[in-house]
Write an enzyme that holds these catalytic residues in place. Structure first.
Site, PDB file in Angstrom:
ATOM      1  N   LYS A   1      -4.460   5.953  13.502  1.00 58.49           N
ATOM      2  CA  LYS A   1      -5.125   6.503  12.318  1.00 58.49           C
ATOM      3  C   LYS A   1      -4.574   6.563  10.980  1.00 58.49           C
ATOM      4  CE  LYS A   1      -8.446   7.704  15.886  1.00 58.49           C
ATOM      5  NZ  LYS A   1      -7.902   7.243  16.961  1.00 58.49           N
TER       6      LYS A   1
ATOM      7  N   TYR B   1     -14.349  10.212  28.997  1.00 56.24           N
ATOM      8  CA  TYR B   1     -13.615  10.726  28.402  1.00 56.24           C
ATOM      9  C   TYR B   1     -12.293  11.458  28.212  1.00 56.24           C
ATOM     10  CZ  TYR B   1     -10.917  11.600  24.088  1.00 56.24           C
ATOM     11  OH  TYR B   1     -10.333  12.158  22.552  1.00 56.24           O
TER      12      TYR B   1
ATOM     13  N   TYR C   1      -6.353   7.074  25.722  1.00 53.23           N
ATOM     14  CA  TYR C   1      -6.674   5.875  24.774  1.00 53.23           C
ATOM     15  C   TYR C   1      -6.145   4.620  25.609  1.00 53.23           C
ATOM     16  CZ  TYR C   1      -8.937   8.573  21.945  1.00 53.23           C
ATOM     17  OH  TYR C   1      -9.384   9.414  21.053  1.00 53.23           O
TER      18      TYR C   1
HETATM   19  C1  PLP Z   1      -8.455   7.636  17.868  1.00 54.24           C
HETATM   20  C2  PLP Z   1      -7.412   6.357  19.105  1.00 54.24           C
HETATM   21  C3  PLP Z   1      -8.039   5.000  19.584  1.00 54.24           C
HETATM   22  C4  PLP Z   1      -9.111   4.538  18.848  1.00 54.24           C
HETATM   23  O1  PLP Z   1     -10.079   4.553  18.050  1.00 54.24           O
HETATM   24  P1  PLP Z   1     -10.744   4.476  17.286  1.00 54.24           P
HETATM   25  O2  PLP Z   1     -10.723   3.627  15.889  1.00 54.24           O
HETATM   26  O3  PLP Z   1     -11.230   5.580  17.518  1.00 54.24           O
HETATM   27  O4  PLP Z   1     -11.668   3.496  17.973  1.00 54.24           O
HETATM   28  C5  PLP Z   1      -7.095   4.757  19.673  1.00 54.24           C
HETATM   29  N1  PLP Z   1      -6.092   5.466  20.223  1.00 54.24           N
HETATM   30  C6  PLP Z   1      -5.583   6.476  20.010  1.00 54.24           C
HETATM   31  C7  PLP Z   1      -3.943   6.656  20.331  1.00 54.24           C
HETATM   32  C8  PLP Z   1      -6.114   7.135  19.283  1.00 54.24           C
HETATM   33  O5  PLP Z   1      -5.667   8.251  18.641  1.00 54.24           O
END
Ligand code: PLP
Length: 334
Positions: free
Chosen positions: A51, A265, A291
């Site tokens: 992010k 999720y 993730y």
């Molecule tokens: C938000 C996030 C993702 C996913 O990225 P997107 O751009 O939302 O698809 C992947 N890994 C981590 C650790 C995240 O915080």
């Protein structure tokens, strides 16, 4: 393309490129292609993660708009909320969060992980909603409440995944391609997590805009393929539009795997646990359960399916999330 990007206001939260390096012990263990990791877990702002790249553009836009408060939303253990708050702290802004309790009863105000950091970094307000759909309205209400006090909020959508935030990953595509060139490395494939889609879409747009045909596979962490592919495609096309790229995106370009998602999720899978442990024990690298653990389980699954040749080079994008590992230690203590 870079001309379009260079004129956009941008803040800088990371000193230089993040490392791109081989994971030889992991490659040996899996007996597959040569695996490299792009270390976006090492990006700037508190705890790092993907992010940060999106926020460089989003926060610059907020500052241009004269905002004094960032407003955003995410799940109860949201890396995006933590990093938006961290950017606000660095810029001397306030930050208000709308947390989505996606699993009923799962919000615990005293939880560790990212939740602890919301408090430590000093979120001005935290509101919890019980459905994802309620988050946009709750953020608008926060913005109106600020306006009534003569302040100005700037609303950032889930994951920072609008065409502006996505520009962060257009730049990452350029960064990883030029690092590979410097290292004499041919990238045959890139694998990343695909959530709100900005990371996946930005990489696709960046490679396409610079005529690099590096295949990207997104491992879905929240949606089935039928929903995730159009989401990523739309965001990629919007981003290419902003970049002024006319060349049509090939139909095949958007690749999503949804068979490593499990029940949904943030819900753990045995393959995720295996992947998190493997990276810790072979490389000393921390993944997260929501993730990168699932994305790595996808890469491992693809290797086991025989998708790659031994001499191929596959890059795994580490998108961060380390603090979420500490939200639920029981997951990994067995
Ligand atoms: C938000 C996030 C993702 C996913 O990225 P997107 O751009 O939302 O698809 C992947 N890994 C981590 C650790 C995240 O915080």
């Amino acid at each position: 393309m870079m001309n379009q990007l260079n004129t956009l206001p941008r803040r800088r939260y990371t000193a230089g490129p993040t490392p791109l390096h081989p994971l030889d012990r992991l490659s040996d263990t899996l007996g597959g292609p040569r695996i490299f990791m792009k270390r976006d877990d090492a990006l700037g702002l508190t705890g790092g993660g993907n992010k940060t790249r999106k926020l460089e553009f989003l926060v610059a836009d907020a500052l241009e708009a004269g905002a004094d408060t960032l407003i955003t939303t995410g799940a109860i253990q949201s890396n995006h909320c933590r990093l938006t708050l961290a950017a606000a702290v660095q810029e001397g802004l306030q930050c208000r969060l709308v947390l989505q309790e996606r699993v009923p009863g799962s919000y615990d105000p005293s939880a560790s992980g990212n939740n602890l950091l919301y408090h430590l970094l000093g979120a001005e307000e935290i509101q919890v909603v019980d459905q994802i759909d309620k988050a946009p309205e709750a953020m608008e209400a926060m913005a109106r409440a600020l306006e009534a006090q003569g302040r100005k909020g700037y609303v950032i959508p889930t994951g920072g995944s609008n065409p502006l935030g996505t520009m962060g990953y257009v730049l990452c595509a350029e960064e990883v391609a030029s690092q590979a060139l410097d290292q004499g490395l041919r990238i045959d494939h890139l694998v990343c997590a695909s959530g709100s889609g900005g990371t996946h879409a930005g990489l696709l747009a960046g490679f396409h805009a610079t005529r690099r045909s590096i295949p990207v596979t997104g491992i879905s962490v929240s949606r089935l393929r039928d929903e995730q592919e159009p989401l990523v495609r739309d965001l990629t096309l919007e981003s290419l539009g902003r970049l002024g790229v006319k060349e049509p995106l090939p139909g095949m370009a958007v690749r999503v795997r949804d068979d490593f998602l499990g029940a949904g999720y943030s819900l753990p899978t045995p393959e995720m646990v295996e992947a998190v442990k493997l990276l810790a024990r072979k490389e000393g690298i921390l993944l997260d359960p929501v993730y990168t653990g699932k994305a790595m389980s996808g890469l491992i699954g693809m290797i086991r399916e025989g998708r790659f040749q031994e001499e191929e080079n596959v890059v795994f994008l580490h998108t961060g999330g380390g603090p979420a590992l500490f939200a639920d230690p029981d997951l990994l203590l067995s």
